[in-house]
Scaffold this motif. Structure first.
Motif, PDB file in Angstrom:
ATOM      1  N   UNK A 132       0.806  -1.205  -0.094  1.00 17.96           N
ATOM      2  CA  UNK A 132       0.120  -0.033  -0.097  1.00 17.96           C
ATOM      3  C   UNK A 132       0.870   1.255  -0.061  1.00 17.96           C
ATOM      4  N   UNK A 133       1.758   1.229   0.913  1.00 15.56           N
ATOM      5  CA  UNK A 133       2.708   2.441   0.841  1.00 15.56           C
ATOM      6  C   UNK A 133       3.452   2.737  -0.538  1.00 15.56           C
ATOM      7  N   UNK A 134       3.936   1.741  -1.265  1.00 11.25           N
ATOM      8  CA  UNK A 134       4.719   1.706  -2.105  1.00 11.25           C
ATOM      9  C   UNK A 134       4.041   1.575  -3.475  1.00 11.25           C
ATOM     10  N   UNK A 135       2.816   1.264  -3.615  1.00 11.07           N
ATOM     11  CA  UNK A 135       2.229   1.025  -5.077  1.00 11.07           C
ATOM     12  C   UNK A 135       2.474   2.212  -6.150  1.00 11.07           C
ATOM     13  N   UNK A 136       2.301   3.465  -5.696  1.00 12.92           N
ATOM     14  CA  UNK A 136       2.535   4.323  -6.645  1.00 12.92           C
ATOM     15  C   UNK A 136       3.714   4.757  -7.127  1.00 12.92           C
ATOM     16  N   UNK A 137       5.009   4.053  -6.459  1.00 13.29           N
ATOM     17  CA  UNK A 137       6.314   4.058  -6.945  1.00 13.29           C
ATOM     18  C   UNK A 137       6.733   3.001  -7.575  1.00 13.29           C
ATOM     19  N   UNK A 138       6.205   1.807  -7.474  1.00  9.55           N
ATOM     20  CA  UNK A 138       6.711   0.474  -7.637  1.00  9.55           C
ATOM     21  C   UNK A 138       6.370   0.150  -9.344  1.00  9.55           C
ATOM     22  N   UNK A 139       7.171  -0.400 -10.006  1.00  7.52           N
ATOM     23  CA  UNK A 139       6.881  -0.878 -11.245  1.00  7.52           C
ATOM     24  C   UNK A 139       6.517  -2.398 -11.043  1.00  7.52           C
ATOM     25  N   UNK A 140       7.109  -3.034 -10.283  1.00  8.73           N
ATOM     26  CA  UNK A 140       6.433  -4.313  -9.853  1.00  8.73           C
ATOM     27  C   UNK A 140       7.011  -4.650  -8.468  1.00  8.73           C
ATOM     28  N   UNK A 141       6.598  -5.686  -7.755  1.00 11.74           N
ATOM     29  CA  UNK A 141       6.711  -5.967  -6.604  1.00 11.74           C
ATOM     30  C   UNK A 141       7.213  -7.557  -6.575  1.00 11.74           C
ATOM     31  N   UNK A 142       8.257  -7.764  -5.653  1.00 11.79           N
ATOM     32  CA  UNK A 142       8.960  -9.038  -5.229  1.00 11.79           C
ATOM     33  C   UNK A 142       8.499  -9.324  -3.915  1.00 11.79           C
ATOM     34  N   UNK A 143       7.712 -10.332  -3.684  1.00 13.57           N
ATOM     35  CA  UNK A 143       7.567 -11.097  -2.463  1.00 13.57           C
ATOM     36  C   UNK A 143       8.742 -11.956  -1.759  1.00 13.57           C
ATOM     37  N   UNK A 144       9.544 -11.478  -1.000  1.00 11.90           N
ATOM     38  CA  UNK A 144      10.722 -12.011  -0.536  1.00 11.90           C
ATOM     39  C   UNK A 144      10.220 -12.577   0.858  1.00 11.90           C
ATOM     40  N   UNK A 145       9.985 -14.326   0.618  1.00 14.28           N
ATOM     41  CA  UNK A 145       9.809 -15.136   1.904  1.00 14.28           C
ATOM     42  C   UNK A 145      11.302 -16.058   1.550  1.00 14.28           C
ATOM     43  N   UNK A 146      12.203 -15.759   1.381  1.00  9.75           N
ATOM     44  CA  UNK A 146      13.307 -16.726   1.166  1.00  9.75           C
ATOM     45  C   UNK A 146      14.574 -16.271   1.797  1.00  9.75           C
ATOM     46  N   UNK A 147      14.650 -15.045   2.362  1.00  9.79           N
ATOM     47  CA  UNK A 147      15.820 -14.815   3.156  1.00  9.79           C
ATOM     48  C   UNK A 147      16.359 -15.867   4.352  1.00  9.79           C
ATOM     49  N   UNK A 148      17.232 -16.342   4.498  1.00  7.09           N
ATOM     50  CA  UNK A 148      17.794 -17.256   5.644  1.00  7.09           C
ATOM     51  C   UNK A 148      18.018 -16.286   6.990  1.00  7.09           C
ATOM     52  N   UNK A 149      18.054 -15.046   6.728  1.00  9.42           N
ATOM     53  CA  UNK A 149      18.514 -14.256   7.897  1.00  9.42           C
ATOM     54  C   UNK A 149      17.401 -13.710   8.804  1.00  9.42           C
ATOM     55  N   UNK A 150      16.138 -13.873   8.492  1.00 10.68           N
ATOM     56  CA  UNK A 150      15.220 -13.287   9.562  1.00 10.68           C
ATOM     57  C   UNK A 150      14.415 -14.687   9.796  1.00 10.68           C
TER      58      UNK A 150
END
Length: 354
Positions: A171-189
């Motif tokens: 919601x916050x970044x929709x006006x400035x993003x050309x596409x979104x990537x959903x990151x659920x694969x970092x091993x560091x969180x």
């Protein structure tokens, strides 16, 4: 230029603590971004354009080479990235609010492997800061290359509330993003990769897709392309589950892959975190790309990431089924003009990969 970097500049940078060197590079890129005339000159030299733009999920990419998330965490210097020859840039990973990430030291070099290990932990200044940075320095509608926004879960958010963080960032970044990537694969969180399991994945991706469609309908414009970034450590059976969900929900693409928690035989040190760069991740990510391409009959666009430190490595990714590639560690080792080198090589091959 590559030889100058590898023989003179890189040795100086590699004498610094890795994150200190990263911060110096960030400062240099922010400075370049603030000099539009210099950016224009750099872009004229570096930005290799395919004979026809690469068209994927409603966007046009001048070439196949992009910058992976993790370098520009707050959207501060995408103009400089374009000037250095990249055909797209992915900023983030961003979380709804600022968070410091994991304690230092959290970034480690292994030059004998052309590799890095990081356990950064989504250190970023939050979605509001990124929104303002993109709107000020590289606003939508005045860009030469697409900007993807990589979104993630805050460290303190429980898994059963994770979807709220992804929706808030969208919601916050929709006006400035050309596409979104959903990151659920970092091993560091801690626990983040559990979101790759079907127990969480379908609800998360379906909810985000619904928000995307609702936002687009309200504004009377097309929905944003949505991509998912996956880990290289998944089994093919686990990948099958993810692909089924992506195809069912009509997601626009997949990024393969993030860093690995595995290590090659004989790898020195015992630092925890994700390994990037080098032959080990190069092979694994290419195998995953090829598996996805064959499993989906090429119907799901793939962005290939992992161990790309030469034109040959870039070619392998496209041969395996990737439509675009992204760099991070290879750029650190090969220098600021490496994107141009790869884009020229891929353009020269041209029709072989279409």
């Amino acid at each position: 230029m590559a030889l100058v970097y590898e023989k003179m500049i890189r040795p100086l940078l590699f004498r610094m603590e890795p994150e200190q060197a990263h911060d110096r590079g960030r400062t240099a890129l922010m400075t370049l971004s603030s000099l539009p005339t210099l950016c224009k000159l750099f872009r004229a030299y570096n930005l290799v354009r395919e004979d026809k733009p690469v068209k994927l999920f409603g966007l046009e990419f001048p070439n196949r080479v992009g910058l992976a998330a993790g370098m520009d965490k707050d959207g501060e210097f995408p103009r400089a990235i374009e000037a250095l020859g990249f055909g797209h840039v992915e900023v983030g990973t961003v979380t709804p609010e600022s968070q410091p990430g994991n304690p230092r030291p959290r970034l480690f070099r292994y030059p004998e492997y052309n590799a890095l290990v990081n356990r950064m932990g989504f250190n970023n200044r939050g979605s509001e800061v990124m929104l303002n940075a993109l709107a000020k320095h590289y606003p939508k509608g005045k860009r030469g290359v697409p900007v993807g926004v990589n979104i993630g879960k805050a460290k303190t958010t429980p898994l059963d509330k994770a979807v709220d963080d992804y929706i808030a960032c969208f919601r916050k970044l929709a006006d400035q993003a050309d596409y979104f990537t959903v990151n659920i694969s970092s091993p560091n969180t801690a626990g983040l990769r559990d979101l790759q399991s079907e127990a969480y994945l379908r609800d998360l991706l379906a909810t985000l897709r619904g928000e995307n469609k609702s936002h687009a309908k309200k504004l009377g414009r097309p929905a944003h392309p949505l991509l998912l970034k996956i880990a290289p450590d998944l089994s093919f059976k686990e990948i099958d589950v993810i692909l089924e969900v992506l195809l069912d929900l009509k997601y626009d693409g997949i990024i393969a892959t993030n860093t690995t928690i595995q290590r090659p035989n004989g790898f020195p040190g015992s630092e925890t975190g994700g390994l990037s760069g080098g032959a080990f991740i190069r092979k694994r990510s290419t195998d995953v790309i090829n598996y996805i391409y064959k499993s989906t009959s090429g119907k799901l666009p793939i962005v290939g990431v992992g161990g790309i430190d030469s034109p040959e490595a870039a070619g392998e990714k496209v041969d395996a089924g990737a439509s675009l590639i992204q760099l991070y560690t290879g750029w650190v080792y090969r220098g600021p003009f490496f994107a141009r080198t790869l884009a020229k090589a891929l353009k020269a091959k041209g029709e072989d990969w279409i």
